[in-house]
Structures are given as C-alpha cells and as structure tokens.
Design an enzyme around this catalytic site. Structure first.
Site, short mmCIF file in Angstrom:
data_model
loop_
_atom_site.label_atom_id
_atom_site.label_comp_id
_atom_site.label_asym_id
_atom_site.label_seq_id
_atom_site.Cartn_x
_atom_site.Cartn_y
_atom_site.Cartn_z
N GLY A 42 24.86 22.76 19.06
CA GLY A 42 25.92 22.45 18.11
C GLY A 42 26.71 23.67 17.65
N SER A 43 26.18 24.87 17.87
CA SER A 43 26.91 26.09 17.51
C SER A 43 27.67 26.66 18.70
CB SER A 43 25.95 27.15 16.96
OG SER A 43 25.42 26.73 15.73
N SER A 84 25.24 30.93 15.36
CA SER A 84 23.98 30.17 15.23
C SER A 84 23.90 29.68 13.80
CB SER A 84 22.76 31.04 15.54
OG SER A 84 21.58 30.36 15.15
N SER A 86 21.58 28.04 12.10
CA SER A 86 20.32 28.36 11.40
C SER A 86 20.10 29.87 11.32
CB SER A 86 19.13 27.73 12.12
OG SER A 86 19.02 28.30 13.42
N THR A 89 17.84 30.79 16.16
CA THR A 89 17.69 30.34 17.55
C THR A 89 17.35 31.53 18.44
OG1 THR A 89 19.16 28.49 17.15
CG2 THR A 89 18.96 29.20 19.44
N ARG A 136 24.49 20.54 14.34
CA ARG A 136 25.54 19.76 15.01
C ARG A 136 26.49 19.07 14.03
NH1 ARG A 136 20.70 17.24 15.22
NH2 ARG A 136 20.49 15.00 14.84
N GLU A 215 21.57 13.71 20.85
CA GLU A 215 20.79 14.04 19.65
C GLU A 215 20.83 12.95 18.59
OE1 GLU A 215 21.89 18.64 19.36
OE2 GLU A 215 20.03 18.17 18.31
N HIS A 231 36.59 15.88 43.39
CA HIS A 231 36.29 16.59 44.62
C HIS A 231 34.81 16.52 44.98
CE1 HIS A 231 40.38 18.12 44.75
NE2 HIS A 231 40.27 18.11 43.44
N LYS A 322 10.12 23.75 20.31
CA LYS A 322 10.17 25.06 19.63
C LYS A 322 8.79 25.46 19.14
CE LYS A 322 15.03 24.98 18.29
NZ LYS A 322 16.02 24.84 17.24
O1 LIG Z 1 23.02 26.50 15.55
P1 LIG Z 1 21.64 26.90 15.78
O2 LIG Z 1 20.87 26.93 14.51
O3 LIG Z 1 21.53 28.15 16.56
O4 LIG Z 1 20.98 25.76 16.61
C1 LIG Z 1 21.26 25.49 17.95
C2 LIG Z 1 20.60 24.18 18.31
O5 LIG Z 1 19.23 24.27 17.95
C3 LIG Z 1 18.41 23.11 18.08
O6 LIG Z 1 18.06 22.91 19.40
C4 LIG Z 1 19.02 21.90 17.45
O7 LIG Z 1 18.30 20.73 17.69
C5 LIG Z 1 20.43 21.73 17.90
O8 LIG Z 1 21.01 20.63 17.22
C6 LIG Z 1 21.20 23.00 17.59
O9 LIG Z 1 22.54 22.82 17.92
#
Ligand SMILES: O=P(O)(O)OC[C@H]1O[C@H](O)[C@H](O)[C@@H](O)[C@@H]1O
Length: 328
Positions: A42-43, A84, A86, A89, A136, A215, A231, A322
C-alpha cells in the site's frame, strides 16, 4: 475499513495540510541524476501511480523499487524516496540503509517505526503521517507526500495546488453515485475471478485495485496492461469460462489506438465469458481520474468483502508470515 474509505476526502485534505506545512532540509535547487521510490504494498503503490503520471514529464529516470535491494546506480546524485506507512517493513528498512550508505539524498514518508527513528538519527528529511491505520487505507496521505517531494525538487508541478483540490471536490460531489456503482460492481464480481485490464499509463491503478481485492475482499485476481497484453496474454483467452470476469478500467483520455484495441479485445473476451465490466473514470486531470478510480474500487473491495462475509481489515496471513520471518 469502510469508515476509512468514507473519510477519504478528509484524509486528502489533511494530506494537503501535511504537505503544505512540511519544510525540507534539502534545498529545492538540488539536482539529481535519477530518482528511486522504494516501498511495498500500500505504500509502494503510490510510487507506481506517480511513475505512470510523470512518465512523459520527467527528464531523468525514475525507478520504483519493491524489494530489499536498490539498483546499483544509486549514489550521491540519486534521490531516494522511502515510503513505508508503518516504518517497520523490513525490505524498506534494508533499502533505506543501502541508500544511506550510498550517500543518496533520502526523503522518508512514514508514520513512525524504525524508519522515522533512523531518519531522526541521521538528520534525513522525513514527512510524518498520522499513525494507527492499515497502510493501504492511507494512499491519500502517502501519494500526496510523494507528489510534495516531486514538486519540491521541480520534478513535477501543479498537482497539489490544482488537481488534488479538484479531485476532492469531484469525489465529494460523486460520493453517492460512487457507492451505488461500487455495490453493483461488487455483486458482479462475487464468486468470480476478476481479471483487470487498463491502459499502460493506468497500470499502477490496475495494481492498486488488484491489491485491494486481495487484502480487503480476500480473493485472487490478476491484472495486465494494454497494449502489452495484446502481445501475449490475449492468446491465453481460449477456453470458455463463465467464472472469469473482465474488468476494464477506462478513461476518456486513453490513447485512441489503445481504445480501439480495447474494443477489439472485448470481442475476443466475449467469446469466452459473458462477464465484462467497464469502469469509466471521471475527472479533467490524471489525478482526478486516479482518485476517482481509487475511491470507487476501494468501495468495490469492501462491498465484495461484505458479500463474502469476510473482515476487510484483517490480514492474518500476512501477520503469520511476518511472525514466522521474525523467528528465523
Ligand atoms: O506501508 P508499510 O507499513 O511499509 O507496509 C507495507 C505493506 O505491509 C504489509 O504487508 C501490509 O499487509 C500491507 O497492507 C502493506 O501495504
């Protein structure tokens, strides 16, 4: 999830404020030889959409990176945008560390986590977003900060001042109609395999829709872009399968040869499935059309989640992945 989609234009307004207030450490006169946006899911998707937009505008190469590693050409003359939500990641953290080692100019876009910590420690530009939401659902926040960064360094112009406010107005005006359309589309997708096609300059948008169906609705789906799929993938249309549903994302501005291709392609699809949905964007600029399509297809994904009786917000399997990775 639906509450976050309902407040999408509020998010966009807040994102404009964040962008307006942010003061860059690196001067706007800084020149680069290349630009890289690194980010996942989502980022990262904001990068793919902005890449489609600047394709015919930017005079230096722009690469979108969705991995632990950065291209070998990244160095002192590079701008690396680290996106990112969060800030935690692992792939994006690894790419940030590589960018720092390579002495690139770095701009982080995050709500916190290790990326915000590292940016503070190293004195790197970091645009902070409000925390606590699924990444997202924050595409308004992240995309506008990517655009803010591009505009600061003169890599594009006018989107934040003109196109985004126009998009907000358009979405507010169309909200009811968008929700009505989303319900109809979701009902047609239920129990079927959606195959999303769009013109190449809307491929980022097609990917966004695919990811939201994955998702939020918890379904498998695939996408391809036109003309490239003409193609190769087109030849794969050979077996009748009423469980497939083609979703064509269309824009008045799609290149005329691409529009002609879509019409001919429809004739081929119709031999193999009765299910073809055409989603037409609205808006007078690229970003009005993009935000219209994002908002509509976000609702489609949550409406489909309701029909499938699944929770649109949980991503337990990604948490499991994760968690398992953390033990290794
Ligand atoms: O945007 P970030 O925190 O780096 O996360 C990136 C991705 O991490 C996880 O896999 C989440 O389930 C996704 O929804 C998200 O887009």
């Amino acid at each position: 999830m639906e509450e976050l989609i309902i407040r999408f234009t509020t998010q966009m307004r807040e994102a404009l404020q964040i962008a307006g207030k942010y003061k860059f450490r690196v001067p706007k006169s800084t020149k680069f030889q290349n630009v890289i946006l690194t980010g996942l899911g989502g980022s990262g998707i904001a990068g793919s959409i902005v890449q489609n937009y600047v394709f015919d505008k930017i005079k230096i190469p722009f690469v979108v990176n969705k991995d632990y590693f950065l291209p070998a050409f990244v160095g002192k003359e590079s701008l690396v945008i680290v996106s990112s939500y969060s800030g935690n990641t692992e792939e994006t953290i690894a790419a940030l560390e590589t960018a720092i080692k390579a002495k690139a100019t770095v701009v982080c876009i995050t709500s916190g986590g290790k990326i915000a910590e590292l940016a503070a420690k190293k004195g790197i530009d970091c645009i902070e977003l409000p925390a606590g939401m699924p990444p997202r659902s924050c595409i308004g926040y992240s995309m506008l900060q990517v655009l803010r960064t591009f505009e600061h360094f003169g890599l594009c112009k006018g989107v934040l001042a003109k196109d985004v406010p126009a998009a907000i107005e358009l979405l507010d005006k169309e909200e009811k109609d968008i929700r009505r359309k989303a319900k109809t589309i979701a009902a047609k997708l239920l129990g079927k395999l959606p195959i999303i096609y769009a013109a190449s300059d809307y491929e980022g948008m097609a990917i966004r829709f695919r990811q939201q169906l994955n998702e939020n609705s918890k379904v498998l789906t695939w996408h391809h872009a036109i003309p490239e799929m003409n193609h190769n993938e087109l030849v794969g249309w050979r077996d009748k399968d009423p469980n497939k549903v083609v979703v064509l994302l269309r824009n008045e501005t799609d290149y005329d040869r691409v529009q002609t291709r879509m019409e001919i392609n429809k004739k081929v699809f119709k031999q193999y499935t009765p299910n073809i949905i055409e989603i037409h964007s609205k808006g007078n600029s690229y970003f009005e059309r993009i935000f219209y399509l994002i908002h509509l297809t976000d609702y489609v994904s949550t409406e489909l989640a309701k029909l499938r009786e699944v929770d649109a917000t949980e991503v337990a399997v990604i948490d499991f992945l994760k968690g398992s990775l953390a033990k290794v």
